[in-house]
Design an enzyme around this catalytic site. Structure first.
Site, PDB file in Angstrom:
ATOM      1  N   THR A   1      81.201  17.292 -20.669  1.00  0.00           N
ATOM      2  CA  THR A   1      81.328  18.730 -20.966  1.00  0.00           C
ATOM      3  C   THR A   1      81.944  18.972 -22.339  1.00  0.00           C
ATOM      4  OG1 THR A   1      83.528  19.052 -19.959  1.00  0.00           O
ATOM      5  CG2 THR A   1      81.605  19.237 -18.508  1.00  0.00           C
TER       6      THR A   1
ATOM      7  N   VAL B   1      81.238  23.412 -23.120  1.00  0.00           N
ATOM      8  CA  VAL B   1      80.386  23.910 -22.039  1.00  0.00           C
ATOM      9  C   VAL B   1      80.823  23.219 -20.744  1.00  0.00           C
ATOM     10  CG1 VAL B   1      78.019  24.303 -21.272  1.00  0.00           C
ATOM     11  CG2 VAL B   1      78.539  24.199 -23.720  1.00  0.00           C
ATOM     12  N   HIS B   2      81.911  23.722 -20.151  1.00  0.00           N
ATOM     13  CA  HIS B   2      82.464  23.066 -18.973  1.00  0.00           C
ATOM     14  C   HIS B   2      81.657  23.401 -17.711  1.00  0.00           C
ATOM     15  CE1 HIS B   2      85.781  21.258 -21.042  1.00  0.00           C
ATOM     16  NE2 HIS B   2      86.303  22.411 -21.400  1.00  0.00           N
ATOM     17  N   ASP B   3      81.964  24.517 -17.079  1.00  0.00           N
ATOM     18  CA  ASP B   3      81.371  24.816 -15.772  1.00  0.00           C
ATOM     19  C   ASP B   3      79.856  24.972 -15.784  1.00  0.00           C
ATOM     20  OD1 ASP B   3      83.939  24.647 -14.918  1.00  0.00           O
ATOM     21  OD2 ASP B   3      84.212  26.781 -14.515  1.00  0.00           O
TER      22      ASP B   3
ATOM     23  N   SER C   1      77.807  23.237 -17.247  1.00  0.00           N
ATOM     24  CA  SER C   1      77.202  21.902 -17.240  1.00  0.00           C
ATOM     25  C   SER C   1      76.932  21.416 -15.816  1.00  0.00           C
ATOM     26  CB  SER C   1      78.092  20.910 -17.976  1.00  0.00           C
ATOM     27  OG  SER C   1      78.124  21.184 -19.364  1.00  0.00           O
TER      28      SER C   1
END
Length: 322
Positions: free
Chosen positions: A197, A243-245, A247
């Site tokens: 991420t 782009v954490h969540d 992903s």
């Protein structure tokens, strides 16, 4: 064929980005949103989920989850990253026309998994307490869940090891005992952690173009990202955000975007390394091995960043044109 998911989330700026991604993509059937403490308090996070449901006419049911970890003391809402109520400078109206269902999140998960054996993917992008509570109450669900996809953890790949401590990612650090239960259970788990991420970026230009091209949903994402980008600029020195969540949602839609490796995983539950995630990747037999008794799970180690960013943008632009 659409993929049924329950999204367990602590909304949260990047959580809102992920919720809208799941709602917008035609291959995903978002049947439920279960909330958990984390980026915001449980009350604020649940209110944010209901606000998204109402504003974007989402059919997914919202079930309120737990407000504290299994064992450790609560860390508290991540106000410095997500703002006082969780959506940065955007505040949801106090009064909404929609409400959470009466059933608690963990029971909602259990009931839906039992009613749809082999069909539901659990996507968890916050602390894993609701999933751990579901496991404790109904151990049979490990054989009924299609897959568990988690945004959390860090394994040192691509030089990413932690974001709230030198060796812990925030979601896992918030409830390491829950994470250890989830990762050692005999259901299939895929962890999309900081290793991948933090290899993807929504630049300020990317978000500007999304605002211009994706209608109301693009404007909303741009609005909530202002606070987020300010944090990244001041604390991380970036003109954009990781782009954490989203992903984790991208993995559900297109797993080929990610390269993964297999091996059992344990979580450090106390001390200075609390929340650290460790995967055994060799096949050696050791005299003492706290990993060998547990199933191999998958950890994301590489990502096709360019295609992921295109997928997110194209999904929201097409959604805005419906």
């Amino acid at each position: 064929m659409t993929k049924k998911i329950i999204l367990d989330t602590d909304p949260g700026i990047d959580d809102a980005m992920a919720i809208l991604f799941a709602e917008a993509h035609p291959d995903i059937d978002l049947i439920g949103i279960t909330t958990v403490y984390g980026n915001a308090t449980i009350d604020n996070g649940t209110h944010n989920a209901l606000y998204l449901k109402q504003r974007f006419s989402m059919e997914a049911l919202v079930a309120k989850g737990t407000d504290k970890p299994l064992i450790r003391d609560p860390v508290g809402a991540t106000v410095v990253v997500h703002g006082e109520a969780g959506l940065g400078d955007v505040t949801a109206p106090y009064s909404l026309d929609t409400k959470a269902i009466e059933k608690p999140a963990y029971q909602f998960i259990i009931d839906n998994v039992r009613a749809n054996p082999g069909e539901i993917t659990l996507v968890a992008v916050g602390p894993l307490t609701n999933l751990a509570l579901a496991l404790e109450a109904a151990s049979d669900i490990v054989d009924l869940v299609k897959e568990v996809v988690v945004m959390g953890g860090a394994f040192g790949e691509n030089d990413h090891r932690g974001n709230v401590t030198p060796f812990a990612e925030a979601n896992i650090h918030d409830d390491p005992h829950a994470a250890d239960k989830v990762f050692t259970a005999s259901w299939p788990v895929v962890i999309i952690g900081l290793d991948v991420t933090e290899e993807s970026f929504f630049t300020s230009q990317y978000l500007d173009e999304l605002r211009d091209d994706a209608g109301e949903v693009g404007q909303f994402i741009w609005d909530i990202s202002r606070y987020y980008l300010k944090f990244y600029s001041e604390k991380v020195g970036m003109d954009g955000c990781h782009v954490h969540d989203p992903s984790a949602i991208a993995y559900v839609i297109q797993p080929s975007l990610f390269k993964t490796r297999r091996g059992p995983i344990r979580v450090v539950t106390d001390g200075p390394a609390e929340g650290m995630t460790i995967q055994k990747v060799d096949q050696r037999n050791y005299m003492n091995d706290e990993w060998r008794l547990f199933p191999a799970q998958q950890v994301g180690v590489e990502v096709d960043n360019k295609t992921l960013l295109s997928l997110y943008r194209e999904t929201l632009v097409q959604y805005s044109q419906q």
